[in-house]
Design an enzyme around this catalytic site. Structure first.
Site, PDB file in Angstrom:
ATOM      1  N   GLN A  49      -1.195  -9.947  22.074  1.00 55.70           N
ATOM      2  CA  GLN A  49      -0.908 -11.317  21.656  1.00 55.70           C
ATOM      3  C   GLN A  49      -0.841 -11.407  20.134  1.00 55.70           C
ATOM      4  O   GLN A  49      -1.758 -10.984  19.430  1.00 55.70           O
ATOM      5  CB  GLN A  49      -1.986 -12.266  22.195  1.00 55.70           C
ATOM      6  CG  GLN A  49      -1.729 -13.734  21.909  1.00 55.70           C
ATOM      7  CD  GLN A  49      -0.515 -14.274  22.652  1.00 55.70           C
ATOM      8  OE1 GLN A  49      -0.295 -13.978  23.813  1.00 55.70           O
ATOM      9  NE2 GLN A  49       0.285 -15.076  21.969  1.00 55.70           N
ATOM     10  N   LYS A  98      -0.701 -17.417  30.901  1.00 58.30           N
ATOM     11  CA  LYS A  98      -0.094 -16.208  31.454  1.00 58.30           C
ATOM     12  C   LYS A  98      -0.906 -15.693  32.639  1.00 58.30           C
ATOM     13  O   LYS A  98      -0.349 -15.302  33.671  1.00 58.30           O
ATOM     14  CB  LYS A  98       0.013 -15.142  30.366  1.00 58.30           C
ATOM     15  CG  LYS A  98       1.059 -15.454  29.302  1.00 58.30           C
ATOM     16  CD  LYS A  98       0.924 -14.552  28.102  1.00 58.30           C
ATOM     17  CE  LYS A  98       1.917 -14.954  27.017  1.00 58.30           C
ATOM     18  NZ  LYS A  98       1.726 -14.220  25.757  1.00 58.30           N
ATOM     19  N   ASP A 133       6.771  -6.861  26.402  1.00 60.17           N
ATOM     20  CA  ASP A 133       7.329  -7.847  25.479  1.00 60.17           C
ATOM     21  C   ASP A 133       8.662  -7.404  24.872  1.00 60.17           C
ATOM     22  O   ASP A 133       9.335  -8.191  24.219  1.00 60.17           O
ATOM     23  CB  ASP A 133       6.329  -8.134  24.348  1.00 60.17           C
ATOM     24  CG  ASP A 133       5.693  -9.510  24.480  1.00 60.17           C
ATOM     25  OD1 ASP A 133       6.235 -10.352  25.209  1.00 60.17           O
ATOM     26  OD2 ASP A 133       4.658  -9.750  23.832  1.00 60.17           O
TER      27      ASP A 133
END
Length: 286
Positions: free
Chosen positions: A96, A52, A119
């Site tokens: 994460q 990322k 997200d």
């Protein structure tokens, strides 16, 4: 001939265009900012985060990782999220997953400000998705929709079957497809006669984590097949949830593994980070 839905090529093209957008934003005084919190030292998570950051750096997004030990308390993690919520230079926050057992995943996801939830997992953003309001959505489903768009694959009026009902892929993908006027069937581990459903699919999406579970006899001739899986088979080979060798000749289009959905997920994350930064640029963030 079967069309291979090349996620890497498509993601690269999207990121080239996004780089120009970011350059223009920087000229106007705003650099998109992405904060990633990594708890513990899970090797797979570390690789995902590294990928990322590589992509973000390449297109000009300011990205940084806050690494926290696996022993971190929930209170300390929530305090860090609150700090990032208040940081005007941070447009997107990503925690994460998975998280250590002592930390409530729901508490963490709910703590991220909805306007920085890149997200798309906050209940506010999930609700907006299901009521067909513009907003941030989970990166993998968003990336899948971008891939279909790039290959001009029609969605409206099609029978779409999803195998897998996770909050990360299956459920948000169902909402996106409904919003695009597909007729959606969701299947899962408790579905009776799974093949009877998958054989009806014009568009088949598979996200189960079970190596090569979808075989030729489970797929309608001419179907578009999107494989979200990333598994190892008994021989240790990297494969998807779909038996590619069997299914590809039967499908009209199919994603490879690797090189299909994976690159699109990261591209989608970058696209949505930039969209969140545009709100700051336009003074519309609340």
């Amino acid at each position: 001939m079967t069309t291979i839905l090349d996620g890497k090529k498509t993601a690269d093209a999207l990121m080239t265009a996004l780089t120009e957008t970011v350059t223009e934003m920087k000229a106007r005084g705003v650099t998109p900012g992405l904060a990633v919190i990594l708890v513990g030292e899970d090797p797979a998570s570390a690789i995902y985060v590294r990928n990322k950051h590589r992509r973000a750096d390449k297109i000009g997004i300011r990205s940084f990782t806050i690494a926290m030990p696996a022993t971190v308390s929930e209170a300390d993690l929530l305090a860090k999220i609150a700090e990032l919520n208040d940081d005007p230079d941070v447009d997107g926050i990503l925690v994460q997953l998975p998280l250590p057992a002592q930390i409530s995943e729901a508490a963490v996801l709910n703590a991220i400000a909805p306007e920085k939830d890149v997200d798309g997992f906050h209940p506010v953003n999930v609700g907006r998705l299901w009521t067909n309001e513009p907003g941030v959505v989970a990166s993998t489903p968003f990336g899948i929709m971008q891939l279909l768009k790039a290959y001009q694959i029609p969605v409206a009026g099609k029978n779409a079957v999803i195998v897998g009902r996770s909050n990360i892929v299956g459920r948000p993908l169902a909402a996106l497809l409904l919003n695009a006027s597909a007729t959606v069937t969701m299947t899962h581990s408790q579905t009776a006669d799974l093949a009877a459903h998958t054989r009806q699919a014009d568009l088949l999406f598979v996200a189960t984590g079970r190596p090569e579970m979808i075989t030729e006899d489970m797929v309608k001739a001419g179907a578009v097949v999107v494989d979200v899986g990333m598994d190892r088979n008994a021989a240790g080979k990297l494969v998807g949830d779909v038996n590619f060798a069997e299914v590809a000749p039967r499908a009209s289009a199919i994603t490879p593994v690797p090189g299909g959905v994976g690159p699109m997920t990261i591209a989608a994350l970058m696209m949505q980070t930039v969209e969140l930064a545009k709100r700051r640029l336009n003074g519309s963030a609340k």
